[in-house]
Design an enzyme around this catalytic site. Structure first.
Site, PDB file in Angstrom:
ATOM      1  N   TYR A  29     -12.519   8.839  -5.628  1.00 38.36           N
ATOM      2  CA  TYR A  29     -12.511   7.831  -4.559  1.00 38.36           C
ATOM      3  C   TYR A  29     -13.955   7.398  -4.349  1.00 38.36           C
ATOM      4  CZ  TYR A  29     -11.326   5.833   0.073  1.00 38.36           C
ATOM      5  OH  TYR A  29     -11.146   5.013   1.164  1.00 38.36           O
ATOM      6  N   LYS A  80     -10.590   5.107  -7.492  1.00 36.45           N
ATOM      7  CA  LYS A  80     -10.170   4.255  -6.390  1.00 36.45           C
ATOM      8  C   LYS A  80     -11.391   3.420  -6.027  1.00 36.45           C
ATOM      9  CE  LYS A  80      -8.479   4.204  -1.615  1.00 36.45           C
ATOM     10  NZ  LYS A  80      -8.134   5.022  -0.421  1.00 36.45           N
TER      11      LYS A  80
END
Length: 301
Positions: A136, A164
């Protein structure tokens, strides 16, 4: 479970009862709505999932309940957001033990680690688990960026497979593709840039407002991938005022209000969060009500 990092993966909210316990009944209503809409996976324990407020036994119940609900149809991904490497390794171990089939992973929390420390952190967890990992990358909110040079090293670990992408820089998708081809899967992590990201080559979308509007979210993704851009654009333009509720410090409260409006959630949050109050509550409700009133027809996909 082997799976591809692609399509719409909801970062789902955690449902609570009025007594501040897990509301697994309403949680199952929402998860079933996500599955029926055609999502590609379920992500637990993110910011929307109020993970920092959850006890370990609650995380266990959430993973096990979700694994039962999806019944092998789609993967269950657990987020890791820890302050120490030791705790991150333990969280990965627990996620695998409880039945998760993938991990989403933030850099160390609170401490702004150096590039070297950040890579060491990710690599230590990657080496401790067989689960595939999505990094992320959100330097806007978490102040640590995973650069392309850092990914060059991290991708030597076979189970680091996806990112992400939440840098808010749409051109980063092209840079990733140019450098790594399909070795690093890309999922947009910003609701208000999702369609643009997929158009530029992202494989999917880790979505927030999907929690309340799963069919519309999946439709945008699938229409873009099918080249039906005008149809996707019409839904996306309708969706934008709602999507903007996700890029807000009170995104959890906002999205839970939207879930109430569409009948697949409750407003209950866990302290220190509180339901929205006053003019801000009125503003958010007016956006949601207008979105529900003008909800578009979904074309045949």
């Amino acid at each position: 479970m082997q799976f591809e990092w692609e399509g719409v993966m909801p970062a789902v909210t955690t449902k609570f009862t009025n007594e501040d316990t897990l509301d697994l009944e309403m949680f199952s209503v929402n998860i079933k709505a996500q599955i029926d809409a055609g999502v590609s996976g379920i992500i637990l324990g993110g910011t929307l999932g109020e993970a920092s407020t959850l006890e370990e036994d609650e995380k266990k119940k959430l993973i096990e309940s979700t694994v039962d609900l999806v019944a092998g149809k789609i993967p269950v991904v657990m987020n890791i957001a820890e302050q120490t490497t030791k705790r991150a390794i333990k969280a990965a171990e627990n996620a695998e033990k409880y039945g998760a089939s993938g991990l989403m992973m933030l850099p160390p929390m609170r401490y702004n680690s150096t590039d070297y420390e950040t890579m060491a952190y990710f690599e230590a967890v990657a080496k401790s688990t067989s689960l595939p990992i999505m990094v992320y990358n959100n330097p806007v909110d978490y102040k640590i960026e995973v650069t392309l040079d850092m990914f060059e090293e991290l991708l030597k670990n076979d189970n680091i497979q996806a990112v992400k992408e939440s840098t808010r820089d749409i051109t980063n998708i092209t840079r990733i593709r140019n450098r790594f081809g399909n070795r690093l899967k890309i999922l947009s992590g910003v609701d208000t840039l999702a369609m643009e990201s997929i158009l530029m080559g992202a494989d999917g979308w880790v979505a927030g407002l999907v929690c309340a509007f799963p069919r519309e979210t999946v439709a945008i993704c699938e229409l873009v991938k099918a080249g039906r851009i005008a149809e996707a654009t019409a839904i996306y333009r309708w969706f934008m005022p709602l999507l903007e509720l996700d890029i807000n410090p009170q995104l959890v409260q906002n999205i839970k209000l939207a879930e109430v409006a569409t009948g697949i959630g409750t407003e209950n949050v866990r302290l220190p969060r509180l339901p929205l109050q006053g003019k801000e509550r009125d503003r958010v409700i007016s956006i949601i009500e207008e979105g529900v009133r003008t909800r578009p027809e979904i074309p045949v996909l």
